[in-house]
Motif scaffolding. Sequence first.
Motif, mmCIF file in Angstrom:
data_model
loop_
_atom_site.group_PDB
_atom_site.id
_atom_site.type_symbol
_atom_site.label_atom_id
_atom_site.label_comp_id
_atom_site.label_asym_id
_atom_site.label_seq_id
_atom_site.Cartn_x
_atom_site.Cartn_y
_atom_site.Cartn_z
ATOM 1 N N THR A 209 -10.244 -116.604 30.617
ATOM 2 C CA THR A 209 -10.186 -115.187 30.236
ATOM 3 C C THR A 209 -10.238 -114.269 31.449
ATOM 4 O OG1 THR A 209 -12.591 -115.143 29.913
ATOM 5 C CG2 THR A 209 -11.227 -115.650 28.000
ATOM 6 N N MET A 210 -10.578 -114.819 32.618
ATOM 7 C CA MET A 210 -10.575 -114.050 33.866
ATOM 8 C C MET A 210 -10.004 -114.923 34.976
ATOM 9 S SD MET A 210 -14.278 -112.064 33.803
ATOM 10 C CE MET A 210 -13.781 -110.809 35.004
ATOM 11 N N GLN A 211 -9.389 -114.271 35.946
ATOM 12 C CA GLN A 211 -8.887 -114.963 37.130
ATOM 13 C C GLN A 211 -9.927 -114.852 38.260
ATOM 14 O OE1 GLN A 211 -6.008 -116.797 37.172
ATOM 15 N NE2 GLN A 211 -6.043 -116.295 34.981
ATOM 16 N N PRO A 212 -9.890 -115.774 39.228
ATOM 17 C CA PRO A 212 -10.879 -115.728 40.312
ATOM 18 C C PRO A 212 -10.981 -114.380 41.015
ATOM 19 C CG PRO A 212 -9.738 -117.828 40.377
ATOM 20 C CD PRO A 212 -9.056 -116.993 39.313
ATOM 21 N N ASP A 213 -9.853 -113.699 41.211
ATOM 22 C CA ASP A 213 -9.924 -112.420 41.921
ATOM 23 C C ASP A 213 -10.544 -111.308 41.072
ATOM 24 O OD1 ASP A 213 -7.840 -112.156 40.144
ATOM 25 O OD2 ASP A 213 -6.446 -111.254 41.575
ATOM 26 N N GLN A 214 -10.707 -111.560 39.771
ATOM 27 C CA GLN A 214 -11.317 -110.564 38.901
ATOM 28 C C GLN A 214 -12.841 -110.610 38.924
ATOM 29 O OE1 GLN A 214 -8.778 -111.794 35.385
ATOM 30 N NE2 GLN A 214 -8.700 -109.591 35.107
ATOM 31 N N VAL A 215 -13.428 -111.649 39.520
ATOM 32 C CA VAL A 215 -14.889 -111.747 39.574
ATOM 33 C C VAL A 215 -15.419 -111.362 40.956
ATOM 34 C CG1 VAL A 215 -14.928 -113.498 37.777
ATOM 35 C CG2 VAL A 215 -14.897 -114.219 40.169
ATOM 36 N N ARG A 216 -14.547 -110.831 41.796
ATOM 37 C CA ARG A 216 -14.943 -110.437 43.143
ATOM 38 C C ARG A 216 -15.870 -109.225 43.085
ATOM 39 N NH1 ARG A 216 -9.783 -109.627 46.269
ATOM 40 N NH2 ARG A 216 -9.797 -107.621 45.180
ATOM 41 N N LEU A 217 -16.933 -109.243 43.899
ATOM 42 C CA LEU A 217 -17.885 -108.138 43.936
ATOM 43 C C LEU A 217 -17.488 -107.052 44.921
ATOM 44 C CD1 LEU A 217 -21.272 -110.092 43.774
ATOM 45 C CD2 LEU A 217 -20.349 -108.572 42.031
ATOM 46 N N LEU A 218 -16.936 -107.455 46.065
ATOM 47 C CA LEU A 218 -16.554 -106.497 47.101
ATOM 48 C C LEU A 218 -15.107 -106.739 47.490
ATOM 49 C CD1 LEU A 218 -19.679 -106.603 49.473
ATOM 50 C CD2 LEU A 218 -19.105 -104.829 47.808
ATOM 51 N N ASP A 219 -14.390 -105.666 47.725
ATOM 52 C CA ASP A 219 -13.022 -105.785 48.204
ATOM 53 C C ASP A 219 -13.031 -106.375 49.619
ATOM 54 O OD1 ASP A 219 -10.551 -104.434 49.739
ATOM 55 O OD2 ASP A 219 -10.100 -104.592 47.596
ATOM 56 N N PRO A 220 -12.039 -107.219 49.968
ATOM 57 C CA PRO A 220 -12.017 -107.825 51.303
ATOM 58 C C PRO A 220 -12.108 -106.844 52.458
ATOM 59 C CG PRO A 220 -10.400 -108.876 49.886
ATOM 60 C CD PRO A 220 -10.948 -107.709 49.114
ATOM 61 N N SER A 221 -11.607 -105.631 52.241
ATOM 62 C CA SER A 221 -11.625 -104.641 53.326
ATOM 63 C C SER A 221 -12.954 -103.893 53.420
ATOM 64 C CB SER A 221 -10.499 -103.627 53.112
ATOM 65 O OG SER A 221 -10.700 -102.903 51.897
ATOM 66 N N TRP A 222 -13.860 -104.134 52.480
ATOM 67 C CA TRP A 222 -15.093 -103.353 52.416
ATOM 68 C C TRP A 222 -15.913 -103.487 53.683
ATOM 69 C CZ3 TRP A 222 -20.334 -103.866 52.766
ATOM 70 C CH2 TRP A 222 -21.112 -102.812 52.265
ATOM 71 N N TYR A 223 -16.031 -104.692 54.210
ATOM 72 C CA TYR A 223 -16.875 -104.919 55.385
ATOM 73 C C TYR A 223 -16.407 -104.093 56.578
ATOM 74 C CZ TYR A 223 -18.531 -108.978 52.752
ATOM 75 O OH TYR A 223 -19.048 -109.792 51.795
ATOM 76 N N ALA A 224 -15.127 -104.180 56.871
ATOM 77 C CA ALA A 224 -14.595 -103.428 58.010
ATOM 78 C C ALA A 224 -14.718 -101.934 57.787
ATOM 79 C CB ALA A 224 -13.137 -103.815 58.255
ATOM 80 N N ASP A 225 -14.454 -101.491 56.566
ATOM 81 C CA ASP A 225 -14.526 -100.073 56.270
ATOM 82 C C ASP A 225 -15.944 -99.527 56.403
ATOM 83 O OD1 ASP A 225 -11.848 -100.157 55.725
ATOM 84 O OD2 ASP A 225 -12.068 -100.173 53.538
#
Length: 468
Positions: free
Chosen positions: A52-68
């Motif tokens: 019912t969900m794909q792996p990218d739908q359970v992500r907590l932080l966007d990949p760019s969040w750290y750099a930003d």
Amino acid sequence: MTRIVVVGNGMAGARLVSEVRARDEHARLTVFGAETWQPYNRVLLSNVVAGTMQPDQVRLLDPSWYADHGVTAMLGVEVTAVDRETQAVITATGRREPYDVLVLATGSRAVVPPVPGAERAVAFRTLDDCRAILRAAGAARGAVVVGGGLLGIEAARGLAGRGLPVTLLHLAGHLMERQLDAEAGLVLGQTLDTLGVRTRTGVVVEEILDDGVRLAGGETVEADLVVLACGVRPVTDLARDAGLHVERGIVVDDEMRTDDPSVFAIGECAEHRGTVYGLVAPAWEQAAVVADLVTGTDKTARYRGSRLVTRLKAKSVELAAMGETHLTEDEAEVVRFSHRAAGTYRKLVIRDGRLVGAILLGETAAVGTLTQLFDRGAPLPGDRAGLLFPGLPASAAVADSPVRMPDAAKVCQCNNVTKGQIRACWESGARDVAAVAAATRATTGCGGCRDAVEGIVGWLCEQEGVPV
């Protein structure tokens, strides 16, 4: 500039990093994660298994969040030692990272039973585990899930939803014995049976074979896929090797501080007042306390423990359990209703006129009301039947209807979000669930409050004539 190092990039560690950055734009933040994945919501992995969900739908932080946000993220890097004398952590590659404040958020690892052939099975704990289960499920003709706790039931229901015949094996006498009494466990088992999951309790797995499992007594249960959901154990090796006080978990005080004042521990690896919490809401509450303390935002912040509400996240199975569910009539006032054929079981445990425990299995409009009463410790109305059956005329004063729900009522247990906060962000322009989630984080934990949030948003839109 304070150097804050976080070991562990799961739900607790990732939440701490975002909480710290929200309070302090300048703190030097470094986070180490043993997994190569961006932090993800482990609570929702059963949805990935179910499809019912794909792996990218359970992500907590966007990949760019750290750099930003100026955070150094070391993903796929394991910390192997803590040098408390020089205040530095050491990685498997020999890198030394100095800290002023160290937060251990190492989480838990899956328990693998010491039986022959255990390496043939797949544990259910991480996103990598999910992917391994799904690969095997694609070619499997049947599956066995070992462990009838929360995760085991969710995994079994998810695999059955994919069309696989599933047998759920459990050592104890009934399912979810920590949260449920025997009658509730029986009703739950019957409900699962109607959904394609055959449950067997009181059985001992002695060996895992290439084509299934062998039980004590010699019986074989055939399966191409064996999933282990036998519980978790706090990851405390790093703390123990560093000489910190460890019992079942890393022992902390009300500041979530270990016996080393510069080292904190949060989440599933931490033991607070003798309790290791295995749910997301306590971990996020602990992260907020530590963020307040280490940034100086609130030096009086303290963690006093959590009132736990466990929700089963399995399609077509509605279950919530809270508090002291195992007390008997000799110990408390107990009100219950059971209808096995309908898959319904409701139980209230009341002490001194207040709700101290409840089990709600099957569809019931009482969940929101009872969760509020339990969380607030509010006095109960005299009409107990009205609590179990809210449609009766004399039902509880606290209501599921947004019209009668007080603004102080907690809607999202995981993120401690009230109806009043949802109303406030709606009035600030958040006119749908996604916008409310972005503003308050409601629905981003276990997801169990999504229907309630949708109801409140819909009601607010209707009141003001705003298109939904």
